[in-house]
Motif scaffolding. Structure first.
Motif, PDB file in Angstrom:
ATOM      1  N   LEU A   1      -9.913   5.865   8.088  1.00  0.00           N
ATOM      2  CA  LEU A   1     -10.786   6.734   8.876  1.00  0.00           C
ATOM      3  C   LEU A   1     -11.617   5.928   9.872  1.00  0.00           C
ATOM      4  O   LEU A   1     -11.911   6.403  10.984  1.00  0.00           O
ATOM      5  N   ALA A   2     -11.990   4.709   9.478  1.00  0.00           N
ATOM      6  CA  ALA A   2     -12.817   3.873  10.350  1.00  0.00           C
ATOM      7  C   ALA A   2     -11.991   3.061  11.344  1.00  0.00           C
ATOM      8  O   ALA A   2     -12.562   2.392  12.216  1.00  0.00           O
ATOM      9  N   GLY A   3     -10.671   3.104  11.214  1.00  0.00           N
ATOM     10  CA  GLY A   3      -9.821   2.340  12.113  1.00  0.00           C
ATOM     11  C   GLY A   3      -9.879   0.841  11.875  1.00  0.00           C
ATOM     12  O   GLY A   3      -9.633   0.041  12.785  1.00  0.00           O
ATOM     13  N   ILE A   4     -10.196   0.431  10.652  1.00  0.00           N
ATOM     14  CA  ILE A   4     -10.293  -0.994  10.307  1.00  0.00           C
ATOM     15  C   ILE A   4      -8.888  -1.548  10.097  1.00  0.00           C
ATOM     16  O   ILE A   4      -8.101  -1.000   9.312  1.00  0.00           O
ATOM     17  N   LYS A   5      -8.571  -2.651  10.773  1.00  0.00           N
ATOM     18  CA  LYS A   5      -7.207  -3.192  10.753  1.00  0.00           C
ATOM     19  C   LYS A   5      -7.069  -4.502   9.973  1.00  0.00           C
ATOM     20  O   LYS A   5      -5.939  -4.935   9.707  1.00  0.00           O
ATOM     21  N   ASN A   6      -8.182  -5.139   9.618  1.00  0.00           N
ATOM     22  CA  ASN A   6      -8.078  -6.470   9.001  1.00  0.00           C
ATOM     23  C   ASN A   6      -8.330  -6.468   7.492  1.00  0.00           C
ATOM     24  O   ASN A   6      -8.694  -7.490   6.913  1.00  0.00           O
ATOM     25  N   CYS A   7      -8.130  -5.307   6.856  1.00  0.00           N
ATOM     26  CA  CYS A   7      -8.267  -5.199   5.395  1.00  0.00           C
ATOM     27  C   CYS A   7      -6.965  -4.716   4.774  1.00  0.00           C
ATOM     28  O   CYS A   7      -6.337  -3.787   5.287  1.00  0.00           O
ATOM     29  N   GLU A   8      -6.580  -5.349   3.671  1.00  0.00           N
ATOM     30  CA  GLU A   8      -5.464  -4.867   2.865  1.00  0.00           C
ATOM     31  C   GLU A   8      -5.945  -4.681   1.441  1.00  0.00           C
ATOM     32  O   GLU A   8      -6.831  -5.417   0.974  1.00  0.00           O
TER      33      GLU A   8
ATOM     34  N   SER B   1      10.351  -5.363  -6.938  1.00  0.00           N
ATOM     35  CA  SER B   1       9.967  -4.590  -5.757  1.00  0.00           C
ATOM     36  C   SER B   1       8.803  -3.662  -6.068  1.00  0.00           C
ATOM     37  O   SER B   1       8.754  -3.043  -7.147  1.00  0.00           O
ATOM     38  N   PHE B   2       7.874  -3.557  -5.119  1.00  0.00           N
ATOM     39  CA  PHE B   2       6.675  -2.735  -5.304  1.00  0.00           C
ATOM     40  C   PHE B   2       6.474  -1.893  -4.048  1.00  0.00           C
ATOM     41  O   PHE B   2       6.262  -2.427  -2.951  1.00  0.00           O
ATOM     42  N   ASP B   3       6.561  -0.583  -4.214  1.00  0.00           N
ATOM     43  CA  ASP B   3       6.491   0.329  -3.077  1.00  0.00           C
ATOM     44  C   ASP B   3       5.075   0.407  -2.509  1.00  0.00           C
ATOM     45  O   ASP B   3       4.086   0.383  -3.246  1.00  0.00           O
ATOM     46  N   ILE B   4       4.999   0.526  -1.203  1.00  0.00           N
ATOM     47  CA  ILE B   4       3.728   0.727  -0.517  1.00  0.00           C
ATOM     48  C   ILE B   4       3.413   2.217  -0.513  1.00  0.00           C
ATOM     49  O   ILE B   4       4.253   3.035  -0.136  1.00  0.00           O
ATOM     50  N   ALA B   5       2.221   2.564  -0.961  1.00  0.00           N
ATOM     51  CA  ALA B   5       1.820   3.969  -1.043  1.00  0.00           C
ATOM     52  C   ALA B   5       1.657   4.569   0.352  1.00  0.00           C
ATOM     53  O   ALA B   5       1.553   3.854   1.353  1.00  0.00           O
ATOM     54  N   ARG B   6       1.618   5.869   0.412  1.00  0.00           N
ATOM     55  CA  ARG B   6       1.510   6.573   1.695  1.00  0.00           C
ATOM     56  C   ARG B   6       0.278   6.133   2.474  1.00  0.00           C
ATOM     57  O   ARG B   6       0.315   6.016   3.700  1.00  0.00           O
ATOM     58  N   LYS B   7      -0.824   5.850   1.773  1.00  0.00           N
ATOM     59  CA  LYS B   7      -2.047   5.443   2.458  1.00  0.00           C
ATOM     60  C   LYS B   7      -2.006   3.993   2.926  1.00  0.00           C
ATOM     61  O   LYS B   7      -2.813   3.585   3.762  1.00  0.00           O
ATOM     62  N   GLY B   8      -1.091   3.189   2.342  1.00  0.00           N
ATOM     63  CA  GLY B   8      -0.939   1.818   2.822  1.00  0.00           C
ATOM     64  C   GLY B   8      -1.185   0.722   1.810  1.00  0.00           C
ATOM     65  O   GLY B   8      -0.965  -0.452   2.105  1.00  0.00           O
ATOM     66  N   HIS B   9      -1.631   1.049   0.583  1.00  0.00           N
ATOM     67  CA  HIS B   9      -1.880   0.032  -0.433  1.00  0.00           C
ATOM     68  C   HIS B   9      -0.665  -0.128  -1.340  1.00  0.00           C
ATOM     69  O   HIS B   9       0.314   0.615  -1.241  1.00  0.00           O
ATOM     70  N   VAL B  10      -0.727  -1.125  -2.220  1.00  0.00           N
ATOM     71  CA  VAL B  10       0.374  -1.379  -3.140  1.00  0.00           C
ATOM     72  C   VAL B  10      -0.191  -1.559  -4.549  1.00  0.00           C
ATOM     73  O   VAL B  10      -1.299  -2.077  -4.728  1.00  0.00           O
TER      74      VAL B  10
END
Length: 273
Positions: free
Chosen positions: A130-137, A25-34
């Motif tokens: 900040l840029a509201g970009i939704k298609n990047c992980e 298991s790998f937790d997702i950070a508060r900002k959204g990355h892993v």
């Protein structure tokens, strides 16, 4: 897309974690990355660029000096993937996400950025949030141990980053494209002339990509006027010269208030065999 860095099984998003069938298991950070960097090969806390270097690079790139390069890369990638309605692109060694964010402007593209530096990936998330970009992980991971399934990507991008022949071949689909960006011979020559008694041109890179066919190469160059000492030194910190310049050379650099430099890049396109 993600696979477990321990057992290579598929990772599934469960709540606030990525988990595989074997219980890793790998937790997702508060900002959204892993963070998918394995401790067997790297120390996730100290791997890659430190916070100071990432901050300097972010501040320099956000001034727009390399914006023409980012747009050129997007233009080339778009042309190479023309006809693919939902391309999957991996930005390998993405740094703080400057080029990744530009690639996100490609319609319907799914972008995955990885970097070995946790500080860089945290900046990536700040940038896209900040840029509201939704298609990047984004994930903390190594270019030599990519956390992606076999034949899952249409393109891999490597901008001033390590290149891994076998891993890029593994994750790319049949006929997938690899785009590698490196310095041209006189890239930042004026900066080197300011710190070295005998400045030298960059040697061509040989990546030994025997699992790829080179299709084309573009040399893209322009000049940029750096108008402050901070911008000059931030750029200097982004380069390998930062590690091998004498104190005398650094003193000469710090005395400069402005400098015009040649920004030169070689953009190579390869096709997976």
């Amino acid at each position: 897309m993600y696979i477990c860095p321990v057992c290579k099984k598929k990772l599934n998003k469960v709540g606030n974690s990525w988990k595989c069938a074997n219980g890793h298991s790998f937790d997702i950070a508060r900002k959204g990355h892993v963070n998918l960097l394995t401790t067997a090969k790297h120390n996730p806390k100290t791997a890659g660029d430190n916070a100071e270097m990432v901050k300097a690079r972010t501040e320099f790139l956000d001034k727009g000096y390399y914006r023409p390069l980012a747009e050129k890369i997007r233009e080339i990638v778009s042309a190479e993937l023309q006809g693919n309605k939902t391309p999957v692109i991996i930005d390998s060694g993405c740094g703080e996400g400057f080029y990744t964010a530009e690639l996100s402007n490609m319609k319907n593209a799914r972008i995955y950025g990885i970097d070995i530096s946790k500080h860089a990936v945290a900046h990536c998330m700040t940038r896209v949030n900040l840029a509201g970009i939704k298609n990047c992980e984004f994930a903390v991971a190594s270019s030599f141990d990519l956390p992606f399934a076999d034949k899952s990507a249409d393109a891999v991008i490597s901008v001033f980053a390590p290149v891994c022949n076998d891993e890029y071949h593994r994750v790319l689909k049949k006929g997938g494209k690899l785009i590698v960006v490196s310095p041209s011979p006189r890239h930042l020559f004026e900066l080197k002339a300011a710190v070295y008694d005998k400045p030298y041109e960059n040697s061509p890179n040989d990546y030994h990509l025997d699992r790829f066919v080179k299709e084309n190469e573009t040399v893209f160059e322009y000049t940029a006027e750096l108008s402050s000492q901070k911008d000059i030194f931030d750029l200097f910190m982004m380069t390998p010269y930062f590690y091998k310049t004498s104190e005398e050379g650094i003193s000469r650099l710090k005395a400069l208030e402005s400098i015009e430099v040649n920004c030169g890049f070689v953009i190579q396109v390869y096709r997976r065999k």
